[in-house]
Design an enzyme around this catalytic site. Structure first.
Site, PDB file in Angstrom:
ATOM      1  N   GLU A 203       0.831  -1.202   0.000  1.00 37.04           N
ATOM      2  CA  GLU A 203       0.000   0.000   0.000  1.00 37.04           C
ATOM      3  C   GLU A 203       0.865   1.252   0.000  1.00 37.04           C
ATOM      4  OE1 GLU A 203      -2.957  -0.437   3.059  1.00 37.04           O
ATOM      5  OE2 GLU A 203      -3.774  -2.242   2.169  1.00 37.04           O
ATOM      6  N   HIS A 447     -15.163 -10.372   6.410  1.00 36.17           N
ATOM      7  CA  HIS A 447     -14.340 -11.116   7.368  1.00 36.17           C
ATOM      8  C   HIS A 447     -13.018 -10.393   7.529  1.00 36.17           C
ATOM      9  CE1 HIS A 447     -16.358 -15.205   6.091  1.00 36.17           C
ATOM     10  NE2 HIS A 447     -17.145 -14.486   6.890  1.00 36.17           N
ATOM     11  N   GLU A 448     -12.875  -9.602   8.560  1.00 35.06           N
ATOM     12  CA  GLU A 448     -11.559  -9.026   8.863  1.00 35.06           C
ATOM     13  C   GLU A 448     -10.854 -10.043   9.769  1.00 35.06           C
ATOM     14  OE1 GLU A 448      -9.510  -6.176   8.059  1.00 35.06           O
ATOM     15  OE2 GLU A 448      -8.285  -7.649   9.127  1.00 35.06           O
ATOM     16  N   GLU A 517      -5.351  -6.645   1.648  1.00 28.83           N
ATOM     17  CA  GLU A 517      -4.025  -6.830   2.280  1.00 28.83           C
ATOM     18  C   GLU A 517      -3.394  -8.179   1.974  1.00 28.83           C
ATOM     19  OE1 GLU A 517      -6.612  -5.906   4.715  1.00 28.83           O
ATOM     20  OE2 GLU A 517      -6.287  -3.822   4.161  1.00 28.83           O
ATOM     21  N   GLU A 541      -9.064   4.349  -0.135  1.00 23.41           N
ATOM     22  CA  GLU A 541      -9.147   4.583   1.316  1.00 23.41           C
ATOM     23  C   GLU A 541      -8.000   5.458   1.826  1.00 23.41           C
ATOM     24  OE1 GLU A 541      -9.059   0.521   2.697  1.00 23.41           O
ATOM     25  OE2 GLU A 541      -6.919   0.591   3.076  1.00 23.41           O
TER      26      GLU A 541
HETATM   27  C1  NOJ Z   1      -8.497  -2.432   5.496  1.00 26.60           C
HETATM   28  C2  NOJ Z   1      -9.290  -2.565   4.255  1.00 26.60           C
HETATM   29  O1  NOJ Z   1      -8.534  -2.197   3.135  1.00 26.60           O
HETATM   30  C3  NOJ Z   1     -10.538  -1.737   4.388  1.00 26.60           C
HETATM   31  O2  NOJ Z   1     -11.252  -1.749   3.194  1.00 26.60           O
HETATM   32  C4  NOJ Z   1     -11.353  -2.284   5.531  1.00 26.60           C
HETATM   33  O3  NOJ Z   1     -12.474  -1.479   5.697  1.00 26.60           O
HETATM   34  C5  NOJ Z   1     -10.539  -2.290   6.823  1.00 26.60           C
HETATM   35  N1  NOJ Z   1      -9.295  -2.935   6.617  1.00 26.60           N
HETATM   36  C6  NOJ Z   1     -11.258  -2.987   7.957  1.00 26.60           C
HETATM   37  O4  NOJ Z   1     -11.353  -4.350   7.691  1.00 26.60           O
HETATM   38 CA    CA Z   2      -6.104  -1.898   3.007  1.00 20.26          CA
END
Ligand code: NOJ
Ligand code: CA
Length: 746
Positions: A203, A447-448, A517, A541
């Site tokens: 990134e 799903h984080e 990621e 973002e």
């Molecule tokens: C990073 C991701 O790129 C973003 O899109 C997401 O909202 C956040 N992580 C939270 O999971």
């Molecule tokens: Ca990201």
């Protein structure tokens, strides 16, 4: 000329000790291979000490000067004994880069056409000539040899090669890579678009510098990320896009990264050589192999026309065919919105309550907790988005922050961080899915993993089953923060295997995946088309962290391996309008945001901004509603990496997303973007069907527009006009600084 140079470079040692198979040819000279059009030449030979060496030429111009190939493998494991742990752990190393002799060669060629499930075009030609060289050298045990094959595939637009380790008994069955030693020795101090070599993040903004300036520019381009490890002052990532002073566009990347770490490149300025630099595991080793096995393909694209890099399908072609027999039945393009931008900008939050300073998964009782009032994924708010997305023809709506655990998800290095099945009390999981479906919308699951990879794998089956139960067919996953188990990296073999596991398990549940990621893609979406997106680069973002040239580079670099969930479509550039404490302003015009739906190819396209911001500009929003998401043909009209791009694409009829279903396949969409310079770009419309008249709706920068956020004249404004055009017409477009345009042709 060329032959002389090669003859000097390669002192070939004829095979002496190895016996040839029935169809194998004994060798005594340099091996050459031509691309199908005869323009590229690959040469292979062994140096005096038996080092495998290759070079690549474009006509008379050298692209890769003689560069060596091979590995250093880990030595034998010694006694593990507390007092001599350091010294005896592994004894020596195995030289897998010299001492080889050439056993045999085989040649082959292929010319076939295949149909991707989704893509920039409906048919892809896979046309190459192949040379495989079988190398051997004395093994550790007497009378036994090590064998390694290097397979070269030469296309009209570039080279792919990989290492293969055939089955060879106990001599070399299980082995560990200490370092891959593939070199790419370039022929000049090229100008490159590069990001820092990093084991954990891509990134970054791109630096555009001479190769000799990589080292001095490194510190300017490295900025903070939640997980990062820059490994060398001259390390860069692939895909690396370069331009030579004599006009060649050269691109180094890799294809089909499976069960192997991702490769970066380390530049050695003295010899102008990039050397492969694999991502290490927690102990520093660079790959655990079991023969028979192969490395990923190493790729070098080359052309004298930048547009051909964009048109190249080399990376996809080097991947295996589709492994999901019924993919066409359930994998489909998706145009979506999200309860997302409001969290990114801090207008609302992923978390539900301020009552807890730490969460114990499965034990913390949310039912009595007091909501802090900033939670974004509430039933009421999600319904508002569903109504808007449904009214404007979207397929899906992403909802983040729907599940328990967001109060301490980040930076805590928790193994048990989320279970991916338990909603917050104010998110009605069954009710919202039913409501969405009644409105023709699917919810997109989130799903984080918080980079707790084993926790995610442990819960994956239940998480996918929950999706199946409620009718979700797409998941956005994420890997924020350092990987747990600690010491592993986002791009080490352990995580490469994890990402593919998530994809293959998802396929069993007919689920499409968009991983953020995760490792930058290497064309695996050909094999696993349910991998419909990835982030794996700096996306919207980053807001004010997006440089004006960023999107003129990504199609040459990040997008070579597969589509990106770039999340375009921001209409309100001032973040303080969403959150007074966010002072960032996005350097872009609205025209440029619209262009991205065409220039940043993806079967998954988001309208990232808030419904109220679209409501304020319904005339411009019309383009986002209309634009197709899947294509039968793409024409790359103008391109210069780092400067500008203009791309035209013809909608694919029958592609299963609402935008495409509303079209009959005669529609074209054009997008154009520029960097920090305003420009006039002109192109003809000869791609249109001759004799047919089209209504062109042109969304362009307003005459006084300026997309540079820091400038006092910043103004993202647009204007819209329509005209009748045909294939004999030419359009002249003016683009503001960091501006762009979008055109629909119907
Ligand atoms: C990073 C991701 O790129 C973003 O899109 C997401 O909202 C956040 N992580 C939270 O999971
Ligand atoms: Ca990201």
């Amino acid at each position: 000329m060329k032959i002389k140079r090669l003859a000097l470079a390669f002192l070939l040692v004829a095979a002496a000790s190895c016996a040839g198979g029935p169809k194998e040819q004994q060798l005594s000279e340099i091996q050459t291979l031509k691309s199908p059009d005869g323009n590229l030449t690959l040469s292979f030979g062994l140096t005096k000490d038996g080092t495998p060496t290759y070079s690549l030429d474009f006509g008379d111009k050298p692209v890769v000067l003689p560069s060596s190939l091979g590995y250093e493998l880990r030595g034998k494991r010694g006694t593990r004994y507390f007092s001599n742990w350091e010294e005896k752990d592994y004894e020596g190393e195995v030289d897998f880069h010299s001492g080889f002799s050439l056993k045999s060669t085989t040649t082959d060629s292929k010319d076939e056409t295949w149909e991707p499930v989704w893509g920039e075009e409906s048919n892809i030609r896979n046309h190459y000539n192949e040379l495989a060289v079988k190398l051997c050298k004395p093994g550790a045990e007497e009378d036994k040899e090590y064998t390694m094959v290097v397979r070269f595939r030469l296309y009209d637009d570039g080279l792919g090669f990989r290492y293969e380790f055939p089955e060879q008994g106990q001599n070399l069955t299980y082995f560990v890579i200490k370092e891959e030693l593939t070199q790419f020795r370039v022929a000049g101090d090229h100008t490159a678009c590069w990001i820092p070599g990093d084991y954990d993040t891509q990134e970054y903004s791109y630096a555009v510098t001479r190769l000799s300036e990589i080292k001095s520019s490194m510190s300017q381009i490295v900025d903070y990320n939640a997980s990062q490890q820059v490994f060398s002052p001259t390390g860069v990532q692939t895909a690396l896009q370069m331009k030579s002073d004599d006009g060649l566009y050269i691109n180094i990347h890799e294809a089909a990264v499976v069960d192997y770490p991702a490769m970066s490149l380390n530049y050695e300025p003295k010899t102008r050589t990039f050397v492969s630099w694999l991502t290490p595991d927690a102990e520093g080793w660079k790959g655990r192999m079991q023969a028979p096995c192969t490395s990923p393909w190493r790729t070098v694209m080359v052309t004298d026309d930048a547009r051909e890099i964009l048109a190249s399908r080399l990376i996809l072609n080097l991947n295996e065919p589709c492994a999901i027999p019924d993919a066409k039945e359930w994998v489909h393009p998706v145009k979506y919105m999200g309860v997302w931008w409001e969290m990114i900008t801090g207008k609302s939050s992923w978390s539900y309550t301020d009552d807890f300073s730490s969460i114990q998964l499965g034990k913390t009782d949310y039912s009595t907790a007091k909501p802090h009032g900033r939670h974004g994924a509430t039933t009421v708010n999600v319904k508002r988005y569903i109504d808007f997305a449904s009214a404007h023809g979207f397929d899906a709506l992403l909802v983040e922050g729907w599940n328990e655990g967001w109060e301490d998800w980040f930076g805590c290095q928790k193994f048990y961080v989320f279970d991916f099945v338990t909603p917050y009390p104010d998110f009605d999981l069954p009710g919202l899915n039913a409501y969405a479906q009644s409105k023709g919308i699917k919810l997109v699951m989130h799903h984080e993993s918080s980079s707790s990879a084993i926790n995610y794998e442990r819960h994956m089956k239940a998480a996918y089953e929950l999706m199946n139960k409620y009718g979700y067919d797409t998941v956005k996953s994420g890997y924020v923060g350092d990987i747990l188990p600690e010491g592993e990296h986002h791009y080490s073999q352990f995580m490469i295997n994890h990402y593919l596991y998530a994809i293959t398990e998802a396929a069993k549940h007919r689920i499409m995946v968009n991983a953020h990621e995760a490792v930058r893609p290497s064309g695996l979406c050909r094999t696993w088309p349910n991998m419909i997106g990835n982030e794996s680069a700096r996306g919207t973002e980053f807001r004010s962290g997006i440089l004006p040239n960023h999107v003129t580079i990504l199609p040459f670099t990040r997008l070579q391996g597969g589509p990106m969930d770039y999340t375009p479509g921001i209409f309100e550039m001032n973040m303080c309008k969403l959150n007074p404490s966010d002072s960032s302003v996005i350097s872009s015009t609205i025209g440029k945001q619209l262009a991205l739906y065409v220039t940043m190819y993806s079967p998954l396209q988001m309208a990232a901004d808030l419904p109220e911001h679209y409501e304020a500009h319904m005339d411009a929003f019309q383009f986002i509603k209309d634009v197709a998401v899947d294509w039968q043909r793409s024409e790359y009209l103008l391109a210069e990496p780092g400067d500008y791009l203009v791309i035209a694409r013809q909608a694919k009829p029958g592609a299963k997303c609402k935008a495409n279903l509303a079209l009959d396949g005669h529609e074209w969409f054009v997008g154009g973007v520029t960097d920090e310079n305003a420009r006039d770009l002109s192109f003809d419309l000869s791609f249109l069907e001759p004799g047919r008249v089209y209504t062109a709706t042109i969304y362009e920068d307003a005459p006084d527009a300026d997309g540079i956020a820091e400038s006092p004249s910043f103004n993202p404004g647009y204007s819209i006009r329509t005209l009748q055009v045909s294939s004999t017409d030419r359009l002249e477009m003016h683009l503001a600084r960091s501006g762009g345009f979008a055109i629909s042709l119907k």
